[in-house]
Design an enzyme around this catalytic site. Structure first.
Site, PDB file in Angstrom:
ATOM      1  N   SER A 153      -1.256  12.786  -0.167  1.00 38.89           N
ATOM      2  CA  SER A 153       0.788  11.963   0.065  1.00 38.89           C
ATOM      3  C   SER A 153       1.279  12.704  -0.450  1.00 38.89           C
ATOM      4  O   SER A 153       3.023  12.972  -0.139  1.00 38.89           O
ATOM      5  CB  SER A 153       0.698  10.228  -0.136  1.00 38.89           C
ATOM      6  N   LYS A 210       3.539   9.156  -7.414  1.00 43.64           N
ATOM      7  CA  LYS A 210       4.919   9.041  -6.031  1.00 43.64           C
ATOM      8  C   LYS A 210       5.499  10.163  -6.950  1.00 43.64           C
ATOM      9  O   LYS A 210       5.666   9.619  -8.378  1.00 43.64           O
ATOM     10  CB  LYS A 210       4.967   8.367  -4.982  1.00 43.64           C
TER      11      LYS A 210
END
Length: 259
Positions: A40, A100
């Site tokens: 990701s 993230k």
């Protein structure tokens, strides 16, 4: 068992006990190890990257301790994270640690339009940086197969994705990948509540992040107390399923600074 053997056994037990205590204190207060399990955050972080999370960066909450056991209310000894930081945090509902990029601060208005991020009405400009190339093979312990813009690609072939350099308001620049037009490439306006943050993955079409609520399988807004620390540097990287597969080590990523 002789007295000498008993004494030796007791010394070993004490050594192991204190080693665990010291390791626990180090992990709680300073640096927590973290393996990258998914793609990701490509190409900033690759599957198999190993890093230490700087837990001093944002202070401490109850989630700073193993099993969320710190007797802390809220967050103490903390400083505010900055837009563009790569952050490890606890998922608000699943209890899993995620990594993230922080794009939205409290009070910000966030929207994605045609794959472009907008923050408080200002476009996070993207400049084409060519293609990101990787080999289409199973990656990491989950044996993830990368998605390719140049499909169909056979196993062992060159897998490509479009790469851009994105610049956030404030001047932080980093690379992002784009694969296709998906629902998360066009969103409503999100207003980040006080005491919360908004996160996105750099691999924009392959990231479970704040663009989707936890009830719909995403992350949503992340409360400040769930932040575990900042990812500053990759210490080690291995492309294979196991660490000891030395032929899969990525020597060019050892001690690489995270941007």
């Amino acid at each position: 068992m002789t007295e000498k053997q008993k004494d030796g056994l007791w010394e070993n037990v004490k050594t192991i006990f204190w080693a665990l205590i010291i390791a626990g204190i180090f992990r709680t207060l300073f640096f927590q190890p973290f393996w990258i399990p998914t793609g990701s955050m490509k190409d900033t972080l690759l599957i198999g990257d190993f890093l230490f999370v700087n837990k001093m960066a944002y202070g401490y909450s109850k989630y700073s301790c193993p099993f969320s056991s710190c007797p802390i209310s809220g967050r103490i000894l903390g400083s505010e994270p900055e837009r563009g930081d790569v952050v490890v945090f606890r998922h608000p509902t699943l209890g899993t640690d995620y990594v993230k990029r922080l794009v939205g601060l409290p009070g910000d208005k966030i929207q994605v339009k045609s794959s472009v991020l907008w923050i408080n009405g200002e476009e996070a400009k993207q400049v084409s940086a060519g293609m990101f190339s990787e080999t289409k093979l199973p990656q990491g312990r989950f044996r993830t197969i990368p998605q390719c813009i140049n499909r169909p690609v056979g196993e062992g072939g060159e897998c490509l994705k479009e790469k851009f350099v994105e610049t956030l308001p404030g001047g932080v620049s980093h690379s992002i990948l784009n694969f296709a037009n998906r629902s998360v490439d066009n969103t409503n306006v999100f207003t980040v509540p006080e005491g919360h943050y908004f996160f996105m993955g750099d691999n924009r079409d392959n990231s479970i992040d704040s663009r989707v609520s936890p009830n719909a399988g995403g992350v949503g807004f992340v409360p400040a107390e769930y932040l575990l620390g900042r990812a500053d540097r990759i210490m080690f990287s291995a492309a294979g399923k196991r660490l000891f597969y030395f032929w899969t080590w990525r020597s060019d990523r050892f001690f690489k600074e995270i941007e």
